[in-house]
Enzyme design. Structure first.
Site, mmCIF file in Angstrom:
data_model
loop_
_atom_site.group_PDB
_atom_site.id
_atom_site.type_symbol
_atom_site.label_atom_id
_atom_site.label_comp_id
_atom_site.label_asym_id
_atom_site.label_seq_id
_atom_site.Cartn_x
_atom_site.Cartn_y
_atom_site.Cartn_z
ATOM 1 N N LYS A 1 -21.743 -15.057 1.486
ATOM 2 C CA LYS A 1 -23.164 -14.789 1.741
ATOM 3 C C LYS A 1 -23.866 -13.997 0.647
ATOM 4 O O LYS A 1 -23.323 -13.032 0.134
ATOM 5 C CB LYS A 1 -23.300 -14.035 3.064
ATOM 6 N N GLY B 1 -10.355 -7.319 -1.807
ATOM 7 C CA GLY B 1 -10.627 -8.385 -0.846
ATOM 8 C C GLY B 1 -10.105 -9.742 -1.265
ATOM 9 O O GLY B 1 -9.027 -9.868 -1.834
ATOM 10 N N ARG C 1 0.824 -1.217 0.000
ATOM 11 C CA ARG C 1 0.000 0.000 0.000
ATOM 12 C C ARG C 1 0.857 1.266 0.000
ATOM 13 O O ARG C 1 0.448 2.282 -0.547
ATOM 14 C CB ARG C 1 -0.942 -0.005 1.206
ATOM 15 N N GLY D 1 -14.297 -3.122 0.646
ATOM 16 C CA GLY D 1 -15.658 -2.606 0.831
ATOM 17 C C GLY D 1 -15.997 -1.517 -0.171
ATOM 18 O O GLY D 1 -17.130 -1.432 -0.654
#
Length: 397
Positions: free
Chosen positions: A201, A354, A40, A377
């Site tokens: 999910k 992710g 990063r 996210g």
């Protein structure tokens, strides 16, 4: 949302003090505090170098971890300042506070071509609350705001959105690329557009599926979310991951796909096992008939072929979420095969942040992708078509 935002190349930064929001939320060794992965920090270098070369004085800032407004020595950005200094080959001045006396004095004395780093933004409760007084104090350190932390643009914090009320706000190169590539893929994709959705999910992907049903030509579903769809179709799922509250939603989505002429592909065969374990013995079964006491862990060979064929003819592929429990070698083949299919297609390939980004990198296909998103996210909310506060606040071109 308008994705056509001004970048650092659209403004004159010479002789100006620039507040640069970076994502230096790096992993550290719990015992020594040493940075274990500096990706990063490296990712921020092009924007930093450009600003310094253009004669700006750079005041970098970032969060690290979740100190919840309290000072924690273990979450200080001091090690980041040291690593950034090594990578840039020049001194990075480190402020011992954020908007206190030390930061103010060092920011005031900062000269063009110099860079400083503020202490962890989240040491102040005002950051996550987007407190106007804190945002104003941050903004008072500089004359221009540059946002380059895509992983935080879905949060309306003081350093990601609040400061833009007081300073002209543009994007750095990282966010500029995210907006250009992902924005185009959603607003004007090269067709056919194939969306591959995996992960655990259905509930975490509702907004994404809803949005993509209006945009995509084909939607492919894998991972743990498969089994709620299978149950909704009347199949048996054994002990597989299941969200009973979302069965009606799954039926509605499949009906909507049919109505809109969107191909909706579910796995035909599944690798299942008696227990969730790396040592579990894989058993290949029809996805509609997973036996009692067995749980789905990965897509099977027939599904791999079908999904890979769908990717071959694509113009654009967006992938978010693994196809199975890829951290267990025996159940990693589905995810590996999809990464390979993306690597071999001529399509524009976009990997959401992710787990899917980690999988592609881990499997050695990262350099074969058009774009790997730097936000987890944030990229998910981007795919949902949501307005991202840290993007909405930037100046339009």
């Amino acid at each position: 949302m308008n994705y056509d935002k001004k970048t650092v190349k659209d403004i004159d930064v010479k002789g100006k003090k620039v507040l640069l929001r970076c994502d230096f939320n790096v992993p550290q060794d719990k015992t020594t505090g040493a940075i274990t992965d500096d990706k990063r920090i490296v990712a921020a270098l092009p924007t930093i170098r450009y600003l310094l070369e253009q004669g700006a004085a750079v005041i970098a800032c970032s969060h690290l971890g979740k100190p919840k407004g309290e000072w924690k020595e273990s979450l200080s950005l001091a090690p980041v300042a040291a690593r950034l200094s090594e990578l840039l080959g020049q001194d990075v001045i480190f402020a011992k506070d954020i908007i206190g006396a030390d930061a103010k004095a060092k920011a005031a004395a900062l000269q063009p071509g110099q860079i400083m780093l503020l202490e962890n933004l989240r040491f102040d409760k005002g950051e996550e609350k987007n407190d106007p007084a804190f945002a104003k104090a941050l903004a008072d350190l500089a004359e221009i705001y540059v946002s380059d932390a895509f992983g935080t643009v879905h949060r309306a914090h003081a350093s990601t959105a609040g400061v833009a009320a007081y300073l002209p706000a543009v994007s750095g190169f990282l966010i500029g690329r995210e907006l250009e590539i992902m924005g185009n893929a959603l607003a004007d994709p090269k067709r056919p557009l194939v969306a591959i959705l995996g992960g655990a999910k259905v509930s975490s992907k509702i907004g994404v599926i809803n949005n993509l049903l209006d945009i995509a030509d084909t939607i492919i579903v894998g991972g743990g979310m498969t089994y709620t769809f299978i149950k909704a179709l009347g199949g048996s799922v054994g002990t597989s991951l299941l969200e009973p509250d979302w069965l009606d939603y799954c039926r509605d989505m499949m009906a909507k796909a049919k109505e809109k002429g969107v191909k909706f592909l579910l796995p035909a065969d599944t690798l299942c096992a008696a227990e969730f374990s790396a040592d579990a013995k894989p058993e290949l079964v029809d996805t509609m008939a997973i036996p009692e006491g067995r749980m789905g862990m990965d897509i099977g060979p027939k599904t791999i072929q079908e999904f890979s064929d769908a990717v071959k003819g694509a113009g654009t592929v967006i992938w978010n979420g693994p196809m199975g429990v890829f951290e267990f070698p025996a159940f990693a083949e589905g995810t590996r095969a999809m990464a390979k299919a993306l690597a071999e297609t001529d399509a524009i390939t976009i990997v959401g942040g992710g787990d899917s980004a980690a999988a592609v990198t881990q499997l050695g296909y990262a350099d074969k992708m058009t774009h790997i998103s730097t936000g987890g996210g944030a990229s998910l909310e981007f795919l949902e078509g949501k307005e991202l506060p840290g993007v909405a606040c930037l100046l339009d071109k």
